[in-house]
Motif scaffolding. Structure first.
Motif, mmCIF file in Angstrom:
data_model
loop_
_atom_site.group_PDB
_atom_site.id
_atom_site.type_symbol
_atom_site.label_atom_id
_atom_site.label_comp_id
_atom_site.label_asym_id
_atom_site.label_seq_id
_atom_site.Cartn_x
_atom_site.Cartn_y
_atom_site.Cartn_z
ATOM 1 N N ILE A 1 0.830 -1.207 0.000
ATOM 2 C CA ILE A 1 0.000 0.000 0.000
ATOM 3 C C ILE A 1 0.867 1.261 0.000
ATOM 4 N N SER A 2 2.051 1.192 0.593
ATOM 5 C CA SER A 2 2.954 2.334 0.536
ATOM 6 C C SER A 2 3.488 2.518 -0.883
ATOM 7 N N LEU A 3 3.783 1.403 -1.551
ATOM 8 C CA LEU A 3 4.232 1.467 -2.947
ATOM 9 C C LEU A 3 3.108 1.977 -3.851
ATOM 10 N N PHE A 4 1.885 1.603 -3.547
ATOM 11 C CA PHE A 4 0.719 2.080 -4.291
ATOM 12 C C PHE A 4 0.602 3.600 -4.179
ATOM 13 N N THR A 5 0.814 4.114 -2.970
ATOM 14 C CA THR A 5 0.758 5.560 -2.756
ATOM 15 C C THR A 5 1.856 6.263 -3.547
ATOM 16 N N PHE A 6 3.065 5.722 -3.525
ATOM 17 C CA PHE A 6 4.168 6.283 -4.310
ATOM 18 C C PHE A 6 3.807 6.354 -5.792
ATOM 19 N N SER A 7 3.239 5.287 -6.328
ATOM 20 C CA SER A 7 2.896 5.234 -7.752
ATOM 21 C C SER A 7 1.886 6.317 -8.118
ATOM 22 N N MET A 8 0.863 6.480 -7.284
ATOM 23 C CA MET A 8 -0.156 7.486 -7.565
ATOM 24 C C MET A 8 0.416 8.898 -7.468
ATOM 25 N N LEU A 9 1.298 9.123 -6.522
ATOM 26 C CA LEU A 9 1.901 10.451 -6.371
ATOM 27 C C LEU A 9 2.785 10.790 -7.570
ATOM 28 N N MET A 10 3.518 9.818 -8.076
ATOM 29 C CA MET A 10 4.332 10.061 -9.273
ATOM 30 C C MET A 10 3.458 10.401 -10.467
ATOM 31 N N LEU A 11 2.323 9.754 -10.567
ATOM 32 C CA LEU A 11 1.376 10.047 -11.650
ATOM 33 C C LEU A 11 0.849 11.469 -11.538
ATOM 34 N N VAL A 12 0.448 11.852 -10.333
ATOM 35 C CA VAL A 12 -0.162 13.168 -10.117
ATOM 36 C C VAL A 12 0.844 14.295 -10.345
ATOM 37 N N MET A 13 2.089 14.077 -9.957
ATOM 38 C CA MET A 13 3.089 15.138 -10.021
ATOM 39 C C MET A 13 3.765 15.251 -11.380
ATOM 40 N N SER A 14 3.491 14.351 -12.305
ATOM 41 C CA SER A 14 4.213 14.319 -13.580
ATOM 42 C C SER A 14 3.985 15.582 -14.393
ATOM 43 N N ASN A 15 5.023 15.965 -15.136
ATOM 44 C CA ASN A 15 4.901 17.100 -16.062
ATOM 45 C C ASN A 15 5.124 16.666 -17.496
ATOM 46 N N ASN A 16 5.137 15.354 -17.726
ATOM 47 C CA ASN A 16 5.318 14.842 -19.080
ATOM 48 C C ASN A 16 4.643 13.482 -19.197
ATOM 49 N N PHE A 17 4.419 13.072 -20.420
ATOM 50 C CA PHE A 17 3.666 11.842 -20.673
ATOM 51 C C PHE A 17 4.462 10.587 -20.323
ATOM 52 N N LEU A 18 5.793 10.656 -20.353
ATOM 53 C CA LEU A 18 6.595 9.498 -19.976
ATOM 54 C C LEU A 18 6.369 9.154 -18.509
ATOM 55 N N GLN A 19 6.493 10.149 -17.640
ATOM 56 C CA GLN A 19 6.288 9.898 -16.214
ATOM 57 C C GLN A 19 4.835 9.571 -15.911
ATOM 58 N N LEU A 20 3.921 10.209 -16.640
ATOM 59 C CA LEU A 20 2.508 9.883 -16.487
ATOM 60 C C LEU A 20 2.276 8.407 -16.780
ATOM 61 N N PHE A 21 2.888 7.923 -17.852
ATOM 62 C CA PHE A 21 2.720 6.517 -18.221
ATOM 63 C C PHE A 21 3.366 5.597 -17.188
ATOM 64 N N PHE A 22 4.504 6.015 -16.642
ATOM 65 C CA PHE A 22 5.147 5.226 -15.584
ATOM 66 C C PHE A 22 4.218 5.091 -14.374
ATOM 67 N N GLY A 23 3.682 6.214 -13.890
ATOM 68 C CA GLY A 23 2.761 6.169 -12.753
ATOM 69 C C GLY A 23 1.505 5.383 -13.086
ATOM 70 N N TRP A 24 1.020 5.557 -14.305
ATOM 71 C CA TRP A 24 -0.183 4.869 -14.790
ATOM 72 C C TRP A 24 -0.014 3.356 -14.717
ATOM 73 N N GLU A 25 1.117 2.875 -15.231
ATOM 74 C CA GLU A 25 1.364 1.436 -15.230
ATOM 75 C C GLU A 25 1.719 0.918 -13.835
ATOM 76 N N ALA A 26 2.386 1.764 -13.053
ATOM 77 C CA ALA A 26 2.774 1.338 -11.706
ATOM 78 C C ALA A 26 1.551 1.112 -10.827
ATOM 79 N N VAL A 27 0.550 2.006 -10.891
ATOM 80 C CA VAL A 27 -0.651 1.782 -10.080
ATOM 81 C C VAL A 27 -1.390 0.537 -10.554
ATOM 82 N N GLY A 28 -1.338 0.264 -11.859
ATOM 83 C CA GLY A 28 -1.954 -0.957 -12.369
ATOM 84 C C GLY A 28 -1.258 -2.202 -11.869
ATOM 85 N N LEU A 29 0.071 -2.176 -11.847
ATOM 86 C CA LEU A 29 0.839 -3.325 -11.374
ATOM 87 C C LEU A 29 0.598 -3.577 -9.888
ATOM 88 N N VAL A 30 0.680 -2.518 -9.075
ATOM 89 C CA VAL A 30 0.515 -2.705 -7.633
ATOM 90 C C VAL A 30 -0.922 -3.100 -7.305
#
Length: 650
Positions: A122-151
């Protein structure tokens, strides 16, 4: 004095550090060490988010790179942060709800052997969502997007010894991959036509490409931005569980209840809503995309609310409620009422977390019983749980003066004033959804907490309120479930989002509403005179009548509606259709490739066939290797005759 850039890094990295401690050193630190490390990490993240939020309110934004990953030509693939009023608000909501879920999990998961692993996830899940929210580009958005899906896959299947949990997490993973395929296509089109993955660069070029077309089908060019926006929205349909990619969300109830609260309230399912709001400069240039978003959201809102009325599993009722509420947010995005949609996301995060965690408190007290037909009369035994669930129910139904009333009413007013094609259908669907929302929400309250007890007598003997680590988060979440809506004047009508969200003058429904906004009490009075309030009240009153006065009627109504009720109770057959069409289709394709390709072509023709040809050829050649001299002489003579014939002919 800690700099703001340090705080920006601290927000996502603190939960990541907590996850690493609990996950890699869980045995060494023990249970207490695991939950202490992750809770302190999320607390630090929450406090840093509050400081960032206060800084943003003073007009200090940030948009910059943190780390350059790859540079290819003029394209830079970077990790970067965009801190503005939209992301700052999301940071506070995500970290606060996550903190409450972390604390709650101490009580809920107390006897689970996977305790440390759960806190790491659940802590890793929170990290993934925060990276998604804070992104300023589509690469990081996609990273957070896939990370929340994986977790989420790991969390839904947390109890991996249950076949139903494994089925549910595979289902969630596969359905989200369908949506993510569209999402990735949208990002690829952006890179191909804009030459950059940075939000700022894409948004700056978007008006100049508003008339650009793309040949999707021969002879029928589509607007480039329409294709991009629809592809991105397909991703949002998967993450935010919109019809027809909604089927994974109810099955996610197979995971522990704290995960249900975290997924449904503040993380995964809100990612799609946040993404569309963030992409408002693109969606504003495509009315077709806005119309698609609105209609899909309206269908989801009303049809999932109908299913919620037929469910008996307490968590599944709330899950279908989430689907319906996500439909409201999606409709708001389609009406260009991004501020109202995000405001409903915020209020929904609080009252939906209360409902899920309250349901979890009931499940703990009843020794993991989830069927409401085996509940009843629980308010006497679980007074704190009942009070907080009632607060969440009132907010969810949209009754004043609780939070859901203000955000839901703002959405309905914006949709009614919208001129996007499909707005009339969406408004009528949401009105019906409001009535159904009052019905299914108070059906849960009256069925589980009122009336005569249907609890097993052995369980009833030991029934008592949950421990403080369970009830304290409920109380703290119930407070914003009451009062968060009172900030509507600032957030929705006060220009809070400023440049974070872009709305064209042609889509100025919220701006027109802001011009007529004259304070909280006047807004509430206007709502009390409107149809949505009376529809919600009628739904709540019907639930009271059916489940406390005439408890025999629900069964009679179900029998009277017969096939229609069965269709709704069966969730419109989506699961069966997908199982037959896609799973069955893949199995049929596999059998065909196995029998036709592997057995017939590869084994039959290439392997066995070549062996048969060699065997036949060897059999024929063997006839001429008899050891008889006269046979060799005849063969030579025939050969000479054939050669002579060939030479004389040429």
């Amino acid at each position: 004095m800690i700099s703001m850039k340090t705080l920006y890094l601290l927000v996502p990295l603190a939960p990541l550090a907590g996850a690493l401690v609990a996950g890699l050193f869980g045995r060494a630190v023990g249970r207490a060490g695991a939950h202490t490390a992750t809770i302190l990490a999320v607390l630090v993240s929450f406090l840093a988010s509050c400081a960032i939020f206060a800084d943003v309110l003073h007009g200090n934004n940030f948009n910059g790179s943190v780390y350059t990953w790859v540079t290819t030509g003029e394209t830079r693939l970077e990790i970067g942060f965009l801190i503005d009023r939209l992301s700052a608000l999301m940071l506070v909501v995500v970290t606060f709800v996550s903190l409450m879920v972390h604390v709650y999990s101490i009580g809920y998961m107390a006897d689970d052997p996977g305790y440390q692993r759960f806190f790491a996830y659940i802590s890793l899940f929170t990290f993934s969502m925060l990276m998604l929210v804070m992104s300023n580009n589509f690469l990081q958005l996609f990273f957070g997007w896939e990370a929340v899906g994986l977790v989420s896959y790991l969390l839904i299947g947390f109890w991996y010894t249950r076949p139903s949990a494994i089925y549910a997490n595979l289902k969630a993973f596969i359905v989200n991959r369908v949506g993510d395929f569209g999402f990735l296509l949208g990002i690829a089109l952006i890179l191909a036509h804009f030459g950059t993955l940075d939000y700022a660069g894409v948004f700056a070029q978007a008006p100049g490409l508003a008339g650009a077309t793309l040949g999707v089908l021969p002879g029928s060019p589509w607007l480039l931005l329409t294709v991009i926006c629809i592809c991105l929205f397909v991703g949002a349909m998967g993450k935010s569980a919109q019809v027809p990619l909604h089927v994974w969300l109810p099955d996610s109830m197979e995971g522990p209840t704290p995960i249900s609260a975290l997924i449904h309230a503040a993380t995964m399912v809100t990612a799609g809503i946040f993404m569309v709001a963030r992409m408002s400069p693109l969606y504003e240039l495509s009315q077709t995309a806005l119309s698609v978003v609105m209609v899909i959201g309206a269908i989801t809102a009303v049809f999932m609310a109908l299913v919620a009325v037929t469910q008996y599993d307490i968590k599944r009722v709330i899950a279908y409620s989430t689907l319906s509420q996500l439909g409201y947010m999606t409709v708001a995005l389609g009406a260009s009422a991004y501020a109202a949609g995000i405001f409903h996301l915020v209020t929904h995060a609080f009252f939906k977390a209360v409902l899920f965690l309250g349901a979890g408190s009931v499940i703990i007290a009843l020794h993991h019983e989830q069927d409401m037909r085996r509940m009843g009369g629980l308010r006497k035994y679980l007074p704190i749980t009942y009070a907080t669930v009632l607060i969440g129910a009132i907010a969810n139904a949209g009754l004043p003066p609780f939070a859901g009333f203000f955000s839901k009413d703002a959405i309905l007013e914006a949709v009614r004033a919208s001129h996007v094609p499909g707005a009339e259908f969406a408004y009528l669907a949401l009105l019906l959804g409001v009535f159904l929302g009052g019905l299914y929400t108070f059906r849960l309250v009256f069925y589980a907490f009122h009336g005569e007890s249907r609890v097993d007598p052995h369980v009833l003997e030991h029934l008592h309120e949950s421990p403080w680590v369970v009830t304290l988060p409920l109380i703290l979440l119930a407070i914003p479930s009451i009062g968060a809506g009172w900030w509507i004047g600032s957030v929705v009508f006060g220009g809070y989002f400023a440049s974070a969200i872009e709305v064209l003058p042609a889509h100025g429904a919220v701006a027109a509403m802001a011009a007529e906004y004259h304070g909280l009490w006047r807004f509430m009075l206007h709502g009390l005179l409107g149809l949505p309030f009376w529809f919600a009240l009628a739904g709540a009153a019907l639930a009271w009548y059916l489940y406390t006065v005439r408890t025999d009627l629900p069964k009679k109504i179900a029998i009277a509606f017969g096939p229609l009720y069965a269709i709704v109770e069966g969730k419109y057959g989506f699961d069966e259709l997908y199982s037959w069409l896609f799973a069955g289709g893949v199995r049929a394709l596999g059998r065909g490739l196995w029998r036709g390709g592997d057995q017939t072509v590869i084994d039959g023709v290439l392997v066995n066939g070549s062996a048969r040809v060699v065997g036949w050829f060897a059999t024929v050649v063997r006839l001429f290797q008899s050891g008889l001299i006269y046979q060799y002489a005849i063969s030579m003579l025939v050969g000479v005759v054939l050669l002579a014939y060939w030479f004389l002919r040429t």
